[in-house]
Design a protein around this motif. Structure first.
Motif, PDB file in Angstrom:
ATOM      1  N   SER A   8       0.826  -1.200   0.000  1.00  0.00           N
ATOM      2  CA  SER A   8       0.000   0.000   0.000  1.00  0.00           C
ATOM      3  C   SER A   8       0.867   1.260   0.000  1.00  0.00           C
ATOM      4  O   SER A   8       0.541   2.249  -0.662  1.00  0.00           O
ATOM      5  CB  SER A   8      -0.919  -0.026   1.217  1.00  0.00           C
ATOM      6  N   ALA A  30       2.059   1.567  -3.478  1.00  0.00           N
ATOM      7  CA  ALA A  30       0.946   2.045  -4.327  1.00  0.00           C
ATOM      8  C   ALA A  30       0.667   3.517  -4.077  1.00  0.00           C
ATOM      9  O   ALA A  30       0.353   4.269  -5.008  1.00  0.00           O
ATOM     10  CB  ALA A  30      -0.314   1.224  -4.055  1.00  0.00           C
ATOM     11  N   PHE A  31       0.827   3.956  -2.815  1.00  0.00           N
ATOM     12  CA  PHE A  31       0.636   5.366  -2.462  1.00  0.00           C
ATOM     13  C   PHE A  31       1.644   6.235  -3.232  1.00  0.00           C
ATOM     14  O   PHE A  31       1.283   7.252  -3.831  1.00  0.00           O
ATOM     15  CB  PHE A  31       0.804   5.526  -0.948  1.00  0.00           C
ATOM     16  N   TYR A  78       3.267   5.416  -5.947  1.00  0.00           N
ATOM     17  CA  TYR A  78       2.981   5.316  -7.397  1.00  0.00           C
ATOM     18  C   TYR A  78       1.795   6.210  -7.779  1.00  0.00           C
ATOM     19  O   TYR A  78       1.826   6.894  -8.809  1.00  0.00           O
ATOM     20  CB  TYR A  78       2.702   3.845  -7.738  1.00  0.00           C
ATOM     21  N   SER A  79       0.776   6.225  -6.915  1.00  0.00           N
ATOM     22  CA  SER A  79      -0.383   7.090  -7.161  1.00  0.00           C
ATOM     23  C   SER A  79       0.049   8.550  -7.189  1.00  0.00           C
ATOM     24  O   SER A  79      -0.420   9.331  -8.017  1.00  0.00           O
ATOM     25  CB  SER A  79      -1.441   6.927  -6.070  1.00  0.00           C
ATOM     26  N   GLY A  80       0.957   8.895  -6.264  1.00  0.00           N
ATOM     27  CA  GLY A  80       1.470  10.267  -6.214  1.00  0.00           C
ATOM     28  C   GLY A  80       2.164  10.636  -7.511  1.00  0.00           C
ATOM     29  O   GLY A  80       2.003  11.756  -8.027  1.00  0.00           O
ATOM     30  N   LEU A 100       1.596   9.314 -10.484  1.00  0.00           N
ATOM     31  CA  LEU A 100       0.627   9.375 -11.595  1.00  0.00           C
ATOM     32  C   LEU A 100      -0.382  10.513 -11.446  1.00  0.00           C
ATOM     33  O   LEU A 100      -1.082  10.840 -12.402  1.00  0.00           O
ATOM     34  CB  LEU A 100      -0.139   8.053 -11.695  1.00  0.00           C
ATOM     35  N   ALA A 101      -0.430  11.115 -10.241  1.00  0.00           N
ATOM     36  CA  ALA A 101      -1.486  12.101  -9.983  1.00  0.00           C
ATOM     37  C   ALA A 101      -1.410  13.296 -10.930  1.00  0.00           C
ATOM     38  O   ALA A 101      -2.435  13.688 -11.512  1.00  0.00           O
ATOM     39  CB  ALA A 101      -1.431  12.563  -8.529  1.00  0.00           C
ATOM     40  N   PRO A 106       0.006  13.884 -14.070  1.00  0.00           N
ATOM     41  CA  PRO A 106      -0.491  13.712 -15.441  1.00  0.00           C
ATOM     42  C   PRO A 106      -1.961  13.312 -15.493  1.00  0.00           C
ATOM     43  O   PRO A 106      -2.685  13.720 -16.409  1.00  0.00           O
ATOM     44  CB  PRO A 106       0.397  12.610 -16.028  1.00  0.00           C
ATOM     45  N   SER A 107      -2.413  12.538 -14.479  1.00  0.00           N
ATOM     46  CA  SER A 107      -3.823  12.118 -14.474  1.00  0.00           C
ATOM     47  C   SER A 107      -4.751  13.309 -14.313  1.00  0.00           C
ATOM     48  O   SER A 107      -5.816  13.369 -14.935  1.00  0.00           O
ATOM     49  CB  SER A 107      -4.083  11.124 -13.344  1.00  0.00           C
ATOM     50  N   ALA A 160       4.520  13.907 -17.782  1.00  0.00           N
ATOM     51  CA  ALA A 160       5.048  12.542 -17.606  1.00  0.00           C
ATOM     52  C   ALA A 160       6.551  12.521 -17.861  1.00  0.00           C
ATOM     53  O   ALA A 160       7.305  11.885 -17.095  1.00  0.00           O
ATOM     54  CB  ALA A 160       4.330  11.584 -18.551  1.00  0.00           C
ATOM     55  N   ALA A 201       6.039   6.954 -15.393  1.00  0.00           N
ATOM     56  CA  ALA A 201       4.751   7.511 -15.825  1.00  0.00           C
ATOM     57  C   ALA A 201       4.695   7.371 -17.342  1.00  0.00           C
ATOM     58  O   ALA A 201       5.378   8.091 -18.050  1.00  0.00           O
ATOM     59  CB  ALA A 201       4.651   8.966 -15.404  1.00  0.00           C
TER      60      ALA A 201
END
Lengths: 182, 478
Positions: free
Chosen positions: B75, B78-79, B81-83, B85-86, B88-89, B118, B131
């Protein structure tokens, strides 16, 4: 309904299993008796452990809300990482098969955790009875006020979970996100 | 959890069950320990003392410990990784929201940033593909280009955006295949007319001969009628044909397009409106522009042209209304700053025009038109060195846009004319060094043949001032 509930729990077993683990861990911390080590089967609702009711408001609140909360804060990042990769970054099998597969796995684990963030209805009912139905003594007033909104959400969530509504919600959300709202 | 906890709770906690001092053998079933069913319950409890102390220590299964710990570790990853991707997303999400509101130009600017964001992330992490921008995100960019410019521009980005395996995606996607088919028809026509186009690109082309050769190609294999008419219109625009004749070419194209039954408004409506505008048929031009704006309110080209026509008609209020609508719809994006600078110049407010152009320059350093507007402001101000510098940067930005994104929209005739005028004035009145003078000479000599831009010639000949060119009439160089 019972069969659908069981199927959902088995399909989303990683989240259910970890939820049961956090629940048992909370029981150990709060010194609540736990009757079985099994997290699935033998009449036990998947994702929960058979434990004695809490004796006070704090314990009742913690045992009802903390396992789900931990599942939420761990699962949400799995879901977001996979969802952002597929929905926003637009990863397809043409870009990278490993990233695509990992993203799907992350979404599965994320949803699995997020579908298991609510306690059984009896657990939150214990807190509700102790905090809001027993004669008011002024004790734990702050907790009762602060815990009202989370407890209410948990109560509604526990009710919804009994009818597999979170599973339906997430299934609909994913289908919409990757089709109509793409 | 045991069933009927609430009932148990009521019995034990609230109803105050008394179980003290009673011998074990005398208990009723419901007062026996709910686990062993042999001993009596401890006071206020459902278990006997022995079972309770045993059950409190019920061990957590080893796999559960492992899974719990692994979950926490994964987790955290993943946290992180989410940061990553945030950013560009969020760009994609903003683009989606603009697309949903049919603001395709704003959406395009958002989608265009995704790859840049990215790349920045990957560079800062020193990893190549943490990314990664996938095919579906590229598809959104391509769709937005098709919506705000044309399917031809969209198709040309397919070659630059989709490489290696993702080219398979492009070949299998229905939308992209549609753009590619249009592009192929255009390209086939262009190739079939290659000999005539070679004539057109010669030093002193005979436009009549080229036009005749174009007309002779009509009906031949691979020659698409619509694109042939479109190329004739382009030829007419770049030739010395009268505005009336240019208009006749567009009328033929309009007739052919309407006859085909397909929607080709994206191909020629703005050009047609421009031809009508040059023929001083302002109301007809406005009807075409309004049609473009009806389909795509975020079209900065159409909004700019409507403002220009309004300014020429002396209707500053309509120009202001068009600008306000564009700003409301798109926010302060690069095109908004460009239109605002233009409007302020039209209102003869050079000071605020310069201020706005500088703001745009600080925010958008890769947009050719932003540099051009700043160059114009410097020209009005009499600062020819800075005007030349910015015109040069505009040309550079147009080149980068073409080189990195395959987008040739930065190269406009207005830019060429502005750059030429700025170079000429800088050479004449600037304070540049001998080295820069040599450089400017090279640039000026790179413009082939006789300069046909009336206003540029008027300024160079001293018949008009720079301020008159950019603050009176249509307030632009062509």
């Amino acid at each position: 309904m019972r069969a659908i509930y069981t199927i959902c729990k088995y399909f989303l077993c990683p989240g259910a299993y970890v939820h049961a683990f956090w629940e048992q861990l909370m029981c150990r911390i709060l010194k609540l008796p736990v009757e079985t080590k099994k997290y699935f089967g033998n009449g036990i609702d998947g994702g929960h452990v058979k434990h004695a009711p809490a004796k006070n408001e704090v314990s009742a609140f913690l045992i009802a809300c903390i396992p789900g909360f931990v599942n939420f804060i761990t699962g949400v990042w799995f879901f977001l990482a996979g969802f952002m990769n597929l929905r926003f970054m637009g990863i397809t099998v043409y870009d990278s098969i490993p990233i695509f597969v990992v993203s799907i796995v992350l979404i599965y684990f994320g949803v699995s955790f997020l579908c298991n963030i609510f306690p059984l209805r009896e657990d939150i009912a214990t807190f509700w009875t102790l905090a809001y139905k027993s004669p008011f003594s002024g004790k734990m007033l702050v907790l009762r006020v602060i815990a009202f909104i989370p407890a209410l959400i948990t109560k509604i969530g526990a009710f919804a979970q009994h009818y597999c509504i979170p599973e339906l919600f997430w299934a609909a959300f994913i289908v919409l996100a990757f089709t109509v709202l793409r | 959890m045991s069933e009927n906890n609430e009932n148990i709770l009521d019995e034990n906690t609230l109803d105050d069950i008394q179980t003290d001092n009673q011998p074990e053998e005398e208990f009723d079933d419901d007062k026996l320990c709910s686990f062993c069913h042999q001993r009596g319950r401890a006071p206020g409890d459902v278990y006997c003392g022995t079972c309770k102390s045993k059950l409190i220590k019920t061990g957590i299964p080893f796999p559960a410990w492992c899974l719990g710990i692994i979950t926490v570790i994964l987790s955290i990853i993943a946290f992180a990784y989410s940061g990553i991707l945030a950013a560009p997303s969020i760009q994609v999400l903003k683009g989606d929201m603009q697309m949903f509101r049919h603001n395709s130009f704003s959406a395009y600017t958002m989608y265009k940033n995704v790859q840049k964001v990215a790349d920045d992330i990957n560079t800062s992490l020193d990893k190549k593909t943490v990314a990664r921008v996938g095919c579906n995100a590229k598809l959104k960019l391509t769709k937005s280009i098709a919506a705000c410019r044309s399917p031809l521009d969209a198709a040309s980005t397919i070659q630059s955006e989709y490489t290696d395996r993702s080219l398979d995606f492009a070949n299998n996607n229905k939308t992209l295949k549609g753009y590619a088919a249009i592009f192929t028809r255009y390209q086939n026509t262009y190739t079939a007319l290659n000999d005539s186009i070679q004539l057109l690109n010669s030093e002193n082309p005979d436009y009549e001969a080229v036009l005749k050769s174009f007309e002779e190609s009509r009906g031949k294999k691979n020659v698409d009628e619509i694109f042939l008419d479109y190329l004739i219109c382009s030829l007419a625009e770049n030739s010395d044909f009268t505005s009336k004749r240019i208009l006749t070419c567009y009328e033929a194209l309009d007739k052919a397009a309407k006859k085909s039954g397909e929607d080709y408004s994206w191909l020629y409506y703005v050009g047609y409106a421009n031809a009508l505008y040059k023929a001083k048929k302002y109301d007809e031009a406005l009807s075409f522009i309004d049609d473009v704006l009806k389909r795509n309110e975020s079209s900065n080209t159409a909004a700019g042209m409507k403002m220009k026509i309004s300014v020429v008609k002396g209707d500053i209020d309509t120009a202001q209304a068009v600008y306000d609508r564009f700003e409301k719809r798109n926010g302060m994006i690069d095109a908004t700053y460009v239109l605002k600078t233009y409007l302020l110049r039209a209102k003869n407010d050079s000071k605020n025009a310069m201020k706005t152009a500088k703001q745009a320059y600080e925010k958008y350093q890769s947009v050719p038109e932003v540099y051009r507007q700043l160059a114009i402001c410097y020209l009005i101000d009499g600062d020819y060195d800075n005007a030349y510098q910015n015109a040069f940067l505009a040309n550079d930005a147009a080149y980068c846009l073409y080189y990195y994104y395959g987008d040739s929209s930065g190269y406009t005739e207005e830019l060429s004319a502005t750059a030429y005028l700025a170079a000429k004035l800088c050479k004449e009145y600037g304070k540049g060094t001998a080295e820069s003078a040599q450089y400017i000479d090279n640039i000026i000599s790179s413009y082939p043949g006789e300069i046909k831009w009336e206003k540029v010639n008027a300024v160079i000949d001293g018949k008009m001032t720079v301020k008159q060119v950019f603050t009176e009439g249509d307030c632009d160089i062509l």
